[in-house]
Design an enzyme around this catalytic site. Structure first.
Site, PDB file in Angstrom:
ATOM      1  N   ASP A 291       0.937  -1.196  -0.054  1.00  0.00           N
ATOM      2  CA  ASP A 291       0.049   0.059   0.169  1.00  0.00           C
ATOM      3  C   ASP A 291       0.989   1.288   0.020  1.00  0.00           C
ATOM      4  O   ASP A 291       2.185   1.065   0.165  1.00  0.00           O
ATOM      5  CB  ASP A 291      -1.136  -0.153   1.213  1.00  0.00           C
ATOM      6  CG  ASP A 291      -2.076   0.969   0.918  1.00  0.00           C
ATOM      7  OD1 ASP A 291      -3.171   0.656   1.696  1.00  0.00           O
ATOM      8  OD2 ASP A 291      -2.044   1.611   0.276  1.00  0.00           O
ATOM      9  N   TRP A 292       0.335   2.390  -0.057  1.00  0.00           N
ATOM     10  CA  TRP A 292       1.164   3.653  -0.367  1.00  0.00           C
ATOM     11  C   TRP A 292       2.078   3.837   0.811  1.00  0.00           C
ATOM     12  O   TRP A 292       1.899   4.187   1.894  1.00  0.00           O
ATOM     13  CB  TRP A 292       0.145   4.987  -0.278  1.00  0.00           C
ATOM     14  CG  TRP A 292       0.695   6.110  -0.881  1.00  0.00           C
ATOM     15  CD1 TRP A 292       1.576   6.869  -0.138  1.00  0.00           C
ATOM     16  CD2 TRP A 292       0.454   6.917  -2.031  1.00  0.00           C
ATOM     17  NE1 TRP A 292       2.054   7.892  -0.850  1.00  0.00           N
ATOM     18  CE2 TRP A 292       1.279   7.765  -1.885  1.00  0.00           C
ATOM     19  CE3 TRP A 292      -0.553   6.547  -3.242  1.00  0.00           C
ATOM     20  CZ2 TRP A 292       1.330   8.675  -3.037  1.00  0.00           C
ATOM     21  CZ3 TRP A 292      -0.388   7.545  -4.336  1.00  0.00           C
ATOM     22  CH2 TRP A 292       0.387   8.610  -4.225  1.00  0.00           C
TER      23      TRP A 292
END
Ligand code: GLC
Length: 751
Positions: A291-292
């Site tokens: 994820d980011w």
């Protein structure tokens, strides 16, 4: 369903079949292509495929000449960018793809990912609302619409479905998932994967899906986003993992790992999750994306010493692609050269990524998704509006309807409509509308116009004090009640009041955890002030999470939960308010009486002190009941469904057939969701007091009866122990079949 819409659907089906006309490559053919390409790649080029960048310059402008954007541009030219996110539109995608394909040595096409959570431009209801429909076909169709529009705009990968189970409405991301139950969540996960990926990933209107966030994100302590997750493996195997397994079994091509630590290990660096379970036990052959920034966040978690160490830990744990940490592109080569990451780890990750690109048809035609004519034709297509309207109607839940205030009669009533959300074209789009256009939803006022009722509108109070964005928190109006007087005036002279209260679209979603679950701001005061002058109130709740509304539940005769319903919100709500559509939704998450009860869910464990005593020594509160305000599976209709004749028959070894008769005893047609719950009364691992193990949604005409039949097999009877072994054990089982998790006919059998 209108004829035009049916024709449109037929057209889609033909498109998909046509897309299937080319014989899909065999696994061997695909593998040999992947291996041939891998053999040509340098280590830097391999690591480049593991690198995912956010859109890094305004593509309509000149190429960036300095700073980080220039480095990223250079990496694109070098073939060191495997994928990009937040780029959309055929013109923009083509420009990036031309650099990757024409400038780099091997011309490997780039994946283009986007958060198509509930639509690209035409938005369907938020996923939690869709879950309330319990209509798997409609949910699949909704994802299909998202894929058709997104793929027409150059996108070939979505970061959806989000399949995190959660029982904590404080957590803002409950709006994005399938609710509190693993069985319903698993069925929805599979439906959304089917919708996004279709039958053939190489078709121009299908996109790779991404089950997220792997794993446990919905169990964040205190409902605070990104917070620690510390759960037992019995919960992990029986409640968290089933929707991911369902997505993998459905053929999802990617997973995204989660920001949280799970039992002390950041998910991005968790080999137990990603290698032992996902790629080992489940034999998943797609790829995992972080994820980011979650790769780099392992430093903050106290798990990685620095970014280079984070790259090593994540790669070795099976996190194949690094989103926006730059850990892989900066440090992975050194880790391989120094032997801390074996080349086989890199090769495995790159083969997984290349395989998905081949499956998408990107090597046959890197510009497959870049047809501007198709973009013009498909984005905001009128038939999509009809589809999301249908989805929205099915997503609403009638919580209460005393005195049958609903449906409203057309034209003969003076109707007061009160609340800022009634005139809001923005909130119904929810918080995950980043690919769409703000303020493009049909408001409730607009939706009510065609019904000819004598409507008087009064805002009553602003919900927020300044406009909100995806990145910033909303500022709630906590003080300004200057609109109350007008609202009271309007209510006093009306036959019925439709009050539209709830949350702004940006009050739920990522980064939007709340410590309170009441109506935000001055809305509760407004509701009580109006109630003083007119008790004929229909409360329309427009919110992204379960709310604790005990006063309303006690005083307000009719309550309709409408969530954030997307582009066609106003038309859908009006059709339910005026009876054009009979509400059929059921709650996918329990509504608590107070935030102190949270996390709360129907499938709780019994405890050793479940029986009320005439003393304090049993599992309860001194200041609150323990059951929810509105339970999981609850939802009323404008008609009445009666249940009778429950039967349970043995049909084989560990196989049972459960039947029940359901009659529509009302005056109008309606849809019912019949739910089957099981309890394994005594097992080697304590089991919840009940677990959803089957449901069916169907329509009945007035007076019509139907025998609803469920088959129970080991799949429904079994459970996972703490080591992940699936167990089916002899003993007594209780069965309940009914209209919600608390209302139905009960029986039992002994396995
Ligand atoms: C966000 C979300 C994730 C999303 C990703 C890309 O932080 O956690 O769900 O897909 O970043 O936007």
């Amino acid at each position: 369903m209108t004829l035009r819409f049916t024709n449109y659907l037929i057209g889609i089906i033909i498109l998909i079949i046509a897309g299937c006309s080319q014989q899909p490559e065999t696994v061997d053919e695909l593998d040999s292509k992947v291996n041939d390409l891998l053999a040509q790649m340098t280590l830097e080029e391999k690591i480049g495929q593991m690198n995912l960048y956010n859109g890094f310059w305004d593509i309509t402008g000149p190429a960036p000449q300095s700073g980080a954007a220039a480095d990223k541009y250079q990496h694109l030219e070098n073939g060191w960018v495997g994928a990009m996110l937040n780029i959309h539109g055929t013109e923009n995608v083509r420009k990036i793809q031309e650099i990757a394909v024409n400038e780099s040595r091997l011309g490997i096409p780039v994946l283009f990912g986007y958060d198509i959570i509930h639509g690209y431009k035409t938005l369907s209801p938020i996923p939690l609302a869709e879950a309330a429909s319990w209509d798997l076909e409609a949910i699949e169709q909704s994802a299909r619409i998202g894929a058709i529009e997104a793929s027409a705009a150059g996108i070939n990968w979505t970061f959806a479905p989000m399949v995190d189970i959660s029982r904590d409405a404080r957590w803002g991301r409950v709006m994005e998932g399938g609710g509190e139950d693993p069985y319903l969540g698993a069925r929805i996960a599979a439906a959304r994967v089917r919708g996004f990926q279709g039958e053939d990933l190489s078709a121009t209107n299908t996109i790779a899906a991404c089950a997220k966030h792997f794993a446990g994100y919905g169990f964040a302590e205190a409902g605070r986003d990104y917070n620690t997750v510390d759960i037992g493996t019995v919960t992990l195997y029986n409640e968290v993992l089933p929707p991911f397994k369902a997505a993998v079994d459905q053929g999802v091509r990617t997973l995204m790992n989660s920001f949280n630590i799970l039992n002390g290990i950041p998910a991005t660096g968790d080999a137990f999750l990603q290698k032992e379970i996902l790629k080992g036990k489940w034999a998943f052959n797609g790829f995992v994306v972080s994820d980011w920034g979650s790769t780099g966040e392992m430093i903050s978690h106290g798990y990685a010493e620095n970014l280079a160490h984070a790259a090593q830990l994540a790669a070795n744990a099976g996190s194949d692609m690094d989103m926006e940490s730059y850990a892989y592109v900066k440090h992975l080569k050194n880790k391989v050269d120094s032997g801390l990451v074996d080349l086989s780890v890199i090769d495995d990750a790159v083969k997984r990524i290349l395989r998905v690109k081949f499956e998408l048809g990107l090597f046959d035609d890197p510009f497959l998704y870049c047809d501007p004519d198709r973009e013009k034709e498909m984005v905001y297509h009128q038939q999509h509006q009809q589809a999301v309207l249908d989805m929205a109607r099915k997503s609403m839940v009638l919580l209460k309807n005393e005195n049958h205030l609903l449906p409203l009669s057309r034209g003969r009533q003076r109707v007061a409509v009160i609340g800022a959300l009634a005139d809001d074209n923005n909130s119904p789009l929810g918080s995950w509308r980043i690919s769409s256009d703000d303020s493009t939803a049909v408001s409730l006022l607009e939706g009510m116009e065609p019904y000819g009722a004598e409507i008087s509108y009064a805002k009553g109070a602003d919900l927020i004090t300044e406009s909100a964005t995806f990145l910033q928190n909303v500022q709630i109006n906590e003080t300004d009640k200057s609109g109350f007087r007008e609202a009271i005036r309007v209510a006093r002279r009306s036959d019925i009041v439709v009050m539209v209260l709830g949350e702004h679209g940006f009050q739920s979603g990522e980064g939007r955890s709340r410590t309170q679950l009441d109506l935000p701001g001055v809305q509760q005061e407004l509701l009580e002030a109006v109630y003083e002058v007119n008790k004929n109130i229909v409360l329309v709740l427009m919110n992204g999470r379960p709310l604790a509304i005990p006063w309303a539940a006690e005083h307000i005769p009719t309550i309709l939960e409408v969530w954030h319903l997307g582009s066609q919100s106003g038309h859908a709500i009006a059709q339910v308010l005026f009876g054009e559509y009979n509400p059929s939704g059921k709650l996918p998450m329990s509504f608590p009486r107070s935030v102190g009860q949270v996390p709360i869910g129907y499938n709780k464990y019994n405890t050793g002190r479940a029986i009320p005593q005439d003393n304090v020594f049993w599992s309860t509160y001194t200041d609150q009941l323990i059951d929810p305000l509105f339970p999981f599976g609850h939802g009323l209709s404008y008609t009445q469904f009666d249940y009778s004749d429950l039967s349970i028959e043995v049909t084989g070894s560990n196989q049972y057939e459960v039947k029940v008769s359901v009659t529509n005893s009302g005056q109008i047609a309606g849809e019912e969701v019949t739910q089957l719950y099981l309890r394994d009364v005594a097992a080697s691992v304590a089991r919840p007091v009940k677990e959803l193990k089957g449901f069916q949604k169907y329509s009945l005409a007035p007076g019509e009866s139907k025998t609803v039949v469920f088959q129970l097999t080991e799949k429904e009877l079994g459970f996972y122990d703490g080591q992940g072994n699936f167990m089916v054990e002899p003993g007594k089982f209780q069965v309940m079949v009914g209209t919600s998790s608390v209302e139905g006919l009960s029986g039992e059998f002994t396995l």
